[in-house]
Design an enzyme around this catalytic site. Structure first.
Site, PDB file in Angstrom:
ATOM      1  N   HIS A 132      57.417  44.745  24.782  1.00  0.00           N
ATOM      2  CA  HIS A 132      58.261  45.356  25.815  1.00  0.00           C
ATOM      3  C   HIS A 132      59.525  44.556  26.117  1.00  0.00           C
ATOM      4  O   HIS A 132      60.329  44.966  26.958  1.00  0.00           O
ATOM      5  CB  HIS A 132      57.464  45.522  27.115  1.00  0.00           C
ATOM      6  CG  HIS A 132      56.244  46.377  26.967  1.00  0.00           C
ATOM      7  ND1 HIS A 132      54.986  45.855  26.781  1.00  0.00           N
ATOM      8  CD2 HIS A 132      56.100  47.724  26.956  1.00  0.00           C
ATOM      9  CE1 HIS A 132      54.106  46.833  26.669  1.00  0.00           C
ATOM     10  NE2 HIS A 132      54.746  47.977  26.774  1.00  0.00           N
ATOM     11  N   GLN A 170      50.972  36.137  22.774  1.00  0.00           N
ATOM     12  CA  GLN A 170      50.402  34.842  23.163  1.00  0.00           C
ATOM     13  C   GLN A 170      49.421  34.314  22.123  1.00  0.00           C
ATOM     14  O   GLN A 170      49.364  33.101  21.879  1.00  0.00           O
ATOM     15  CB  GLN A 170      49.729  34.971  24.532  1.00  0.00           C
ATOM     16  CG  GLN A 170      49.219  33.643  25.086  1.00  0.00           C
ATOM     17  CD  GLN A 170      48.697  33.767  26.499  1.00  0.00           C
ATOM     18  OE1 GLN A 170      49.182  34.561  27.295  1.00  0.00           O
ATOM     19  NE2 GLN A 170      47.682  32.989  26.829  1.00  0.00           N
TER      20      GLN A 170
END
Length: 239
Positions: A132, A170
């Protein structure tokens, strides 16, 4: 996400020793080169700055198009220079694409007869979610078990910067940091834990303000020996 080692070449070629890793999710490749001379580093920095300058008009035009697509008037005072500022900000936030491990290690690996665990914890980390393009941020904890070599402590934080200043997820970021340290130092083991808040879960979507994501990567003795792993996790949890 795991890495598959696709090639490992150990040959002297123009003074460079290279190891290549390819990520399953097609995120380019991790390429680590040996240390370069100051002149080489200066030339590469100048080249990268020139490349950034040449790409600015394309990025600026893209941000102008986005603002217009949102229905904004890009000629109004508050937005006149916004596309250019946003383009420069995006280049800074993704500057890790231009950096390698040995750009920052800069001869800071030292022979040292130390075989006990080294931990640097609570390293601030900021990155951009590749899904995003909104931030995620948090803390990184790094531990390694030296094998007759140690690295300057600040260099661990700089390694975090290299990989966090990219479009990331991540899980991959955690693995890249651990793999890079392992390749550079050849320690008995490396452990990395990241705890982060993701704005894509806070500002949009499920909008859960207090959610945190924790990921870990354990290599060598940290993966093989539960006691060593627990020692690291205990020390990173302590005040």
């Amino acid at each position: 996400m795991e890495y598959q080692k696709v090639t490992e070449t150990s040959s002297l070629c123009s003074g460079k020793l290279m190891s290549e890793f390819t990520c399953r999710n097609s995120f380019s490749e991790l390429c680590i080169e040996t240390k370069k001379t100051p002149i080489q580093r200066t030339n590469e920095t100048s080249r990268k700055e020139t490349e950034d300058e040449s790409r600015l008009p394309i990025l600026e035009a893209a941000y102008t198009t986005i603002l217009q697509g949102l229905g904004e008037n890009t000629d109004r005072q508050g937005l006149l220079r916004t596309p250019l500022r946003a383009a420069k900000a995006m280049q800074f936030l993704t500057k890790g694409y231009h950096e390698t491990i040995y750009d920052v290690l800069n001869d800071a690996i030292f022979d040292e007869d130390h075989e006990e665990m080294v931990i640097v914890k609570d390293i601030d980390m900021f990155s951009l979610c590749e899904h995003h393009l909104v931030p995620f941020f948090g803390k990184v904890h790094i531990g390694y078990l030296p094998n007759k070599k140690v690295v300057g402590l600040s260099k661990l934080a700089r390694i975090v910067e290299i990989y966090s200043r990219r479009l990331q997820v991540q899980e991959r970021l955690t693995k890249q940091i651990a793999t890079a340290i392992s390749e550079a130092l050849q320690p008995a083991g490396v452990a990395v834990v990241i705890e982060a808040a993701h704005m894509c879960m806070v500002m949009r979507g499920v909008q859960k303000m207090n959610s945190r994501t924790v990921t870990s990567a354990m290599l060598g003795v940290f993966r093989e020996d539960p006691k060593t792993r627990e020692e690291f996790l205990s020390l990173t949890r302590s005040a």
